[in-house]
Scaffold this active site. Sequence first.
Site, PDB file in Angstrom:
ATOM      1  N   SER A  79      38.549 117.112  86.427  1.00  0.00           N
ATOM      2  CA  SER A  79      38.915 118.408  86.966  1.00  0.00           C
ATOM      3  C   SER A  79      40.423 118.562  87.077  1.00  0.00           C
ATOM      4  O   SER A  79      41.104 117.740  87.691  1.00  0.00           O
ATOM      5  CB  SER A  79      38.245 118.566  88.341  1.00  0.00           C
ATOM      6  OG  SER A  79      39.127 119.165  89.250  1.00  0.00           O
ATOM      7  N   LYS A  80      40.911 119.603  86.435  1.00  0.00           N
ATOM      8  CA  LYS A  80      42.342 119.866  86.476  1.00  0.00           C
ATOM      9  C   LYS A  80      42.784 120.100  87.924  1.00  0.00           C
ATOM     10  O   LYS A  80      43.862 119.694  88.337  1.00  0.00           O
ATOM     11  CB  LYS A  80      42.647 121.077  85.594  1.00  0.00           C
ATOM     12  CG  LYS A  80      44.066 121.584  85.668  1.00  0.00           C
ATOM     13  CD  LYS A  80      45.079 120.637  85.068  1.00  0.00           C
ATOM     14  CE  LYS A  80      46.487 121.093  85.402  1.00  0.00           C
ATOM     15  NZ  LYS A  80      47.499 120.098  85.099  1.00  0.00           N
ATOM     16  N   ARG A  81      41.917 120.749  88.672  1.00  0.00           N
ATOM     17  CA  ARG A  81      42.266 121.053  90.057  1.00  0.00           C
ATOM     18  C   ARG A  81      42.476 119.793  90.887  1.00  0.00           C
ATOM     19  O   ARG A  81      43.196 119.781  91.854  1.00  0.00           O
ATOM     20  CB  ARG A  81      41.183 121.936  90.701  1.00  0.00           C
ATOM     21  CG  ARG A  81      41.573 123.416  90.638  1.00  0.00           C
ATOM     22  CD  ARG A  81      40.566 124.248  91.367  1.00  0.00           C
ATOM     23  NE  ARG A  81      39.764 124.996  90.394  1.00  0.00           N
ATOM     24  CZ  ARG A  81      38.766 125.780  90.742  1.00  0.00           C
ATOM     25  NH1 ARG A  81      38.419 125.905  92.001  1.00  0.00           N
ATOM     26  NH2 ARG A  81      38.111 126.448  89.821  1.00  0.00           N
TER      27      ARG A  81
END
Length: 473
Positions: free
Chosen positions: A251-253
């Site tokens: 997940s980039k987040r």
Amino acid sequence: MSKVRTRFAPSPTGYMHIGNLRTALYEYLIAKHDNGDFILRIEDTDQGRKVEGATDMIYQVMRQTGLSYDEGPDIPGNVGPYVQSERLSIYKEYADKLVELGGAHYCFCDEEMIEDAKQENENEELGYIDPCKNISLEEARQRIANGEKYVVRQTIPDTGITSFEDEVYGHIEVENAGLSEGVLLKSDGYPTYNFANIVDDHLMKITHVVRGNEYLSSTPKYNLIYEAFGWDVPTYIHCPPVMKDEKHKLSKRNGDASYQDLIEKGFLNEAILNYIALLGWSPEGEKELFTLDELIQEFDVKRISKSGAIFDINKLKWMNSQYLKKKSTEELVQLCQPFLEKAYDLSDKDQKWIENLIVVHKDHISYGEEIIEQVQLFFEDEVHPNEEAQEFMKDETIPNTLKVFKSHLEQLSDDEFTEQNIFACIKATQKEAKVRGKMLYMPLRIATTGIMHGPDLASSIMLLGKEKVLSRL
Ligand code: GLU
């Protein structure tokens, strides 16, 4: 059979998640495998999550990857516009139609009231039984005409079963009674994904829908809408998630790498595409390195796996290094030099020296940014041998070996300080100091570079320069 048409439908979030890019790649491969069309559609209906410049970023990444689309916001086709926020009148028209067909109804309930009702119910999703289902169409239209705020909500039959075939997950069957009646068109006129994806995929004549398996559970609801309209359901290919480890999705987040992060670190586009193709898909046979054209030939949805694929950065590094080996000097320099410029002061180095430095380390880096740590010793005044190297240097033959080597190097003029001449000095040291193999090379390497393993010794010594080498010796 109709022409294969796939679409990549990213939401403009500001970065290209690895999982999204994999979806794009699979869509591209499926279309191109059958000489079909690959379409780009921007799904920007979530106005709350809008990020400035994010759509341009999508175009840029698509160009950079070489996954060229046949139709999209900037490539006219017959079924545009290709940006959802420019299609609001279309969604309105079809939402009204769906109400007429009995697949949806106008709902005037207050948001807060709905939320409260959901909270009170054990099954949040199904907690709300919408009283507006009982309002006659005539009355509903009158209330809308009077300016009352409304949404269009899906109407789902209480009984029956909805089933479909997914190319990856097989036969899926759910009871309609377990499906929630979600909003399709919001009061501000924007559709939800749950409606827009159906209308667009149908009007854009999409034959194959590839998306993450998080959409698997909503797909029966979409099929009820297709059915209500009397439209053909597309072929569904739901893909397993790309994982960071056994338990967590990439997940980039949460700080995991996006496509752009990898490019910024000096990974090669072709290696990234090759690697992500194999995240959840496996070709027949052992071959792992594929060009995009080869992937087009080989790709087969039947070989997509159901279980999540772990994104293994070391595997990507290995793959990238395979592609780096095939690069010309010019390409290599283009990739690596910017990293050197950022990390070191190159003002007193000439271009030839920089190029040599990069070429000599070609086999010692797996991606561009790695050049920085690999060549650090060329920019330092002193060497920093580790404990093992220091231990090695205690051998009693070593002082003499270094002395002999130094005396040979001293005889070279600055112009003569070339790889061949340095190599000749090493050979002369072998004879004169009567040491060979490891006892010859290792002391010279540790004394001049501080490390025990590295690229060709004569080349390294030449790049370090006479002055630095003599002082280190
Ligand atoms: N906009 C959706 C997303 O980014 C697309 C899903 C789909 O491909 O249908 O998740």
